[in-house]
Scaffold this motif. Structure first.
Motif, PDB file in Angstrom:
ATOM      1  N   ALA A  93     -19.808  15.979  20.174  1.00 26.40           N
ATOM      2  CA  ALA A  93     -20.793  17.003  19.836  1.00 26.40           C
ATOM      3  C   ALA A  93     -22.100  16.778  20.572  1.00 26.40           C
ATOM      4  N   LEU A  94     -22.549  15.524  20.637  1.00 27.95           N
ATOM      5  CA  LEU A  94     -23.793  15.231  21.354  1.00 27.95           C
ATOM      6  C   LEU A  94     -23.623  15.461  22.856  1.00 27.95           C
ATOM      7  N   THR A  95     -22.466  15.135  23.382  1.00 28.93           N
ATOM      8  CA  THR A  95     -22.196  15.384  24.801  1.00 28.93           C
ATOM      9  C   THR A  95     -22.246  16.870  25.103  1.00 28.93           C
ATOM     10  N   ALA A  96     -21.714  17.697  24.168  1.00 32.04           N
ATOM     11  CA  ALA A  96     -21.738  19.141  24.363  1.00 32.04           C
ATOM     12  C   ALA A  96     -23.162  19.689  24.393  1.00 32.04           C
ATOM     13  N   LEU A  97     -24.110  18.966  23.784  1.00 32.58           N
ATOM     14  CA  LEU A  97     -25.507  19.378  23.796  1.00 32.58           C
ATOM     15  C   LEU A  97     -26.265  18.826  24.997  1.00 32.58           C
ATOM     16  N   GLY A  98     -25.578  18.084  25.842  1.00 31.92           N
ATOM     17  CA  GLY A  98     -26.232  17.490  26.993  1.00 31.92           C
ATOM     18  C   GLY A  98     -26.879  16.166  26.699  1.00 31.92           C
ATOM     19  N   LEU A  99     -26.506  15.563  25.567  1.00 36.41           N
ATOM     20  CA  LEU A  99     -27.051  14.254  25.187  1.00 36.41           C
ATOM     21  C   LEU A  99     -25.956  13.204  25.307  1.00 36.41           C
ATOM     22  N   SER A 100     -26.337  12.030  25.714  1.00 34.14           N
ATOM     23  CA  SER A 100     -25.379  10.926  25.790  1.00 34.14           C
ATOM     24  C   SER A 100     -25.857   9.801  24.887  1.00 34.14           C
ATOM     25  N   LEU A 101     -24.928   9.098  24.327  1.00 38.86           N
ATOM     26  CA  LEU A 101     -25.290   7.978  23.466  1.00 38.86           C
ATOM     27  C   LEU A 101     -25.915   6.871  24.305  1.00 38.86           C
ATOM     28  N   PRO A 102     -26.943   6.215  23.793  1.00 43.39           N
ATOM     29  CA  PRO A 102     -27.558   5.115  24.549  1.00 43.39           C
ATOM     30  C   PRO A 102     -26.578   3.957  24.733  1.00 43.39           C
ATOM     31  N   ALA A 103     -26.762   3.220  25.818  1.00 42.98           N
ATOM     32  CA  ALA A 103     -25.888   2.080  26.112  1.00 42.98           C
ATOM     33  C   ALA A 103     -26.299   0.897  25.252  1.00 42.98           C
ATOM     34  N   LYS A 104     -26.187   1.067  23.947  1.00 40.86           N
ATOM     35  CA  LYS A 104     -26.557   0.033  22.996  1.00 40.86           C
ATOM     36  C   LYS A 104     -25.458  -0.103  21.942  1.00 40.86           C
ATOM     37  N   ARG A 105     -25.641  -1.093  21.110  1.00 37.59           N
ATOM     38  CA  ARG A 105     -24.701  -1.287  20.014  1.00 37.59           C
ATOM     39  C   ARG A 105     -25.136  -0.396  18.843  1.00 37.59           C
ATOM     40  N   ILE A 106     -24.286   0.544  18.465  1.00 36.90           N
ATOM     41  CA  ILE A 106     -24.589   1.482  17.385  1.00 36.90           C
ATOM     42  C   ILE A 106     -23.820   1.058  16.139  1.00 36.90           C
ATOM     43  N   THR A 107     -24.547   0.807  15.058  1.00 40.88           N
ATOM     44  CA  THR A 107     -23.918   0.423  13.793  1.00 40.88           C
ATOM     45  C   THR A 107     -24.313   1.430  12.725  1.00 40.88           C
ATOM     46  N   VAL A 108     -23.317   1.995  12.085  1.00 43.33           N
ATOM     47  CA  VAL A 108     -23.540   2.933  10.980  1.00 43.33           C
ATOM     48  C   VAL A 108     -23.019   2.288   9.703  1.00 43.33           C
ATOM     49  N   ASN A 109     -23.889   2.118   8.732  1.00 42.28           N
ATOM     50  CA  ASN A 109     -23.504   1.537   7.449  1.00 42.28           C
ATOM     51  C   ASN A 109     -23.630   2.594   6.370  1.00 42.28           C
ATOM     52  N   LEU A 110     -22.577   2.778   5.602  1.00 39.10           N
ATOM     53  CA  LEU A 110     -22.564   3.720   4.492  1.00 39.10           C
ATOM     54  C   LEU A 110     -22.753   2.936   3.200  1.00 39.10           C
ATOM     55  N   SER A 111     -23.949   3.024   2.661  1.00 34.65           N
ATOM     56  CA  SER A 111     -24.306   2.228   1.483  1.00 34.65           C
ATOM     57  C   SER A 111     -24.308   3.116   0.230  1.00 34.65           C
ATOM     58  N   PRO A 112     -23.767   2.618  -0.902  1.00 35.46           N
ATOM     59  CA  PRO A 112     -23.304   1.263  -1.184  1.00 35.46           C
ATOM     60  C   PRO A 112     -21.972   0.943  -0.491  1.00 35.46           C
ATOM     61  N   ALA A 113     -21.884  -0.270   0.016  1.00 36.41           N
ATOM     62  CA  ALA A 113     -20.754  -0.644   0.856  1.00 36.41           C
ATOM     63  C   ALA A 113     -19.458  -0.803   0.077  1.00 36.41           C
ATOM     64  N   ASP A 114     -19.535  -0.969  -1.249  1.00 37.37           N
ATOM     65  CA  ASP A 114     -18.309  -1.177  -2.032  1.00 37.37           C
ATOM     66  C   ASP A 114     -17.774   0.124  -2.639  1.00 37.37           C
ATOM     67  N   LEU A 115     -18.335   1.271  -2.249  1.00 31.88           N
ATOM     68  CA  LEU A 115     -17.878   2.570  -2.737  1.00 31.88           C
ATOM     69  C   LEU A 115     -17.030   3.238  -1.662  1.00 31.88           C
ATOM     70  N   GLN A 116     -15.816   3.666  -2.035  1.00 38.30           N
ATOM     71  CA  GLN A 116     -14.927   4.299  -1.067  1.00 38.30           C
ATOM     72  C   GLN A 116     -15.538   5.603  -0.575  1.00 38.30           C
ATOM     73  N   LYS A 117     -15.569   5.800   0.752  1.00 34.19           N
ATOM     74  CA  LYS A 117     -16.102   7.024   1.364  1.00 34.19           C
ATOM     75  C   LYS A 117     -14.930   7.819   1.929  1.00 34.19           C
ATOM     76  N   GLU A 118     -14.823   9.069   1.501  1.00 31.12           N
ATOM     77  CA  GLU A 118     -13.713   9.926   1.926  1.00 31.12           C
ATOM     78  C   GLU A 118     -14.255  11.278   2.367  1.00 31.12           C
ATOM     79  N   GLY A 119     -13.600  11.885   3.348  1.00 32.65           N
ATOM     80  CA  GLY A 119     -13.948  13.236   3.751  1.00 32.65           C
ATOM     81  C   GLY A 119     -14.660  13.299   5.088  1.00 32.65           C
ATOM     82  N   SER A 120     -14.787  14.537   5.567  1.00 31.10           N
ATOM     83  CA  SER A 120     -15.389  14.765   6.878  1.00 31.10           C
ATOM     84  C   SER A 120     -16.857  15.153   6.795  1.00 31.10           C
TER      85      SER A 120
END
Length: 511
Positions: A51-78
């Motif tokens: 999606a970002l590429t389609a907008l003409g944006l590229s992800l930075p050449a870095k380490r990307i970490t996404v944390n969904l908190s609280p970490a012990d809760l199951q995350k489901e869905g789009s």
């Protein structure tokens, strides 16, 4: 810097706040999502990247970490796609994080940056309104979200529209909540010839919200009678419609379109699952603990045709929801509760061949086959049914008669009048119980409002002793008698009300 975007996870129709934390750090380029994410959430990496590429944006050449908190809760869905994308844009200093902090975000991203509809928007919007936050959701869900209140709602069709809203001054307008006006005509009672006793019982069931079981040979009109019950039930009030819409939203069954219109039906639901339905499909559950048929019929009718043909486990699972008006789905790591205030209408043949009462057509095993067939329904479930009615076969003479004079509109008028009496009475006597009809009342309130006169009390006690009724059966006769009195606009339950209510009760399955 760590960007924080607010979204939600679901436990039943309740929402749990989830903090989407996005961090860009030095190191080998990578894109990781942590926090008990299921497959759909983990795949958000590729959807967000494309999606970002389609907008003409590229992800930075870095380490990307996404944390969904609280970490012990199951995350489901789009619906985590859009929060992750906005967190990345905020980390890249493209969008202002302080403005995004005022919203709860949900939405699924397409590879071209388009936003697709997601489930659970209505309860999320209600939660956001209670927290005094705005909501960002796909345009297809905008009208649904607008029912939650007057909070700010951004409903873009494309990720670029959202970026332009915050960066270029191209402000998004608030979607409108538009009620659905059903054009489908409900089946009418005027189509049914004969069966006057059954139609009388159907009216009583509708007036008091009582469970009902119809027993009769094939072709007698049991399914026709049941399908016409919604046409005589009063429409949903705003609170009931909102409850039902929340369940439909979590189940992904709210109508979504491209016109920013929501769906809020005032017609009571009528669910008629096939007898091969499994326990999770009927009560709720499955891999993602979705609501079952009994919850999708909340504030409406659950019709079970060919009742003995349902699996024994499925029928037994109905007992607790029918009594408590809620379905509890138990899991190792969570207990999820869905509302399940339903009116059970069931139909069955007297035996497997269906002709137990007809000597000429009955099978060679009659009458034993009838007892065996009806015994598939357990006593406790049988005891929870208020009205038992025999539906005999319709004769050819009945079929050539002119149509009945009373239509569903005529019966619905009487039903609505009786319901208004009940609501007014219960709001005065039990304002904290949320009772809406006679079938729900219990305890001291029932004893107070359904106490019969002296002759009626003697008749009820005598019938209870002779029929060996349980305490539940005794009280259900009182509830039906109270409904009969309400249909006649009488303040007190009298002997003839008790007598008719007893006639709709059977002490046990016939063997």
């Amino acid at each position: 810097m760590v960007a924080h975007i607010r979204t939600v996870a679901f436990q039943g129709i309740e929402t749990v706040d989830v903090d989407v934390q996005v961090q860009l750090s030095s190191g080998l380029p990578a894109f990781s999502i942590v926090g008990l994410a299921d497959k759909a959430v983990s795949e958000a990496r590729e959807r967000v990247r494309s999606a970002l590429t389609a907008l003409g944006l590229s992800l930075p050449a870095k380490r990307i970490t996404v944390n969904l908190s609280p970490a012990d809760l199951q995350k489901e869905g789009s619906h985590y796609d859009l929060p992750i994308a906005l967190g990345l844009l905020a980390s890249m200093e493209i969008l202002p994080l302080e403005e995004l902090d005022q919203y709860i975000v949900m939405g699924e991203l397409g590879l071209d940056g388009g936003l697709a509809a997601v489930s659970g928007v209505l309860p999320t919007a209600i939660s956001a309104n209670a927290a005094e936050k705005g909501l960002i959701c796909p345009a297809a869900n905008g009208g649904e979200a607008a029912w939650a209140g007057d909070m700010e709602i951004l409903a873009p069709r494309h990720l670029m529209e959202l970026i332009n809203h915050f960066k270029s001054g191209q402000l998004l307008t608030r979607p409108k909540a538009v009620q659905n006006h059903e054009t489908t005509t409900l089946p009418d009672l005027i189509d049914i010839k004969g069966q006057e006793t059954a139609k009388r019982a159907l009216e009583i069931a509708a007036a008091g919200g009582h469970n009902m079981l119809m027993t009769g040979p094939p072709g007698a009109g049991k399914s026709m009678l049941a399908s016409r019950l919604p046409s005589i039930l009063p429409p949903l009030d705003s609170r009931e419609a909102l409850e039902l819409s929340m369940i439909r939203s979590v189940a992904g069954q709210i109508a979504q379109n491209d016109n920013d219109t929501g769906f809020m039906s005032l017609t009571r639901p009528f669910r008629d699952p096939h007898h091969s339905t499994s326990v999770p499909a009927l009560i709720g559950g499955g891999q993602k603990a979705k609501p079952g048929e009994i919850s999708l019929a909340h504030n409406g009718v659950l019709f079970l045709d060919e009742l003995p043909e349902f699996a024994r486990g499925a029928l037994e699972a109905l007992r607790q929801p029918l009594e408590s008006s809620r379905a509890v789905v138990a899991r190792v790591n969570a207990h999820i509760t869905y509302p399940a205030r339903v009116q059970l209408i069931a139909a069955m043949n007297p035996c497997r061949c269906g002709h137990l009462a007809d000597i000429d057509m009955a099978c060679s095993r009659a009458p034993k086959c009838g007892g065996d067939y009806q015994a598939k329904i357990s006593g406790p479930l049988f005891d929870r049914i208020d009205i038992h009615i025999d539906v005999p076969a319709v004769s050819a003479a009945d079929l050539v008669l002119p149509p009945p004079k009373e239509s569903s509109v005529d019966v619905a008028t009487r039903v609505l009048a009786a319901r208004k009496i009940q609501i007014k009475r219960l709001e005065k006597l039990a304002p904290d119980q949320n009772w809406r009809c006679n079938a729900e009342i219990d305890g001291q309130v029932l004893e107070e409002i359904a106490a019969p006169d002296e002759t009626g009390r003697k008749l009820l006690v005598e019938a209870a002793n002779q029929m060996k009724l349980s305490a539940r059966g005794y009280h259900r006769i009182l509830r039906v008698a109270r409904t009969l009195a309400d249909l006649q606009a009488e303040d007190h339950v009298q002997k003839h009300h008790i007598a008719e209510a007893i006639g709709y009760r059977r002490p046990q399955l016939r063997q």
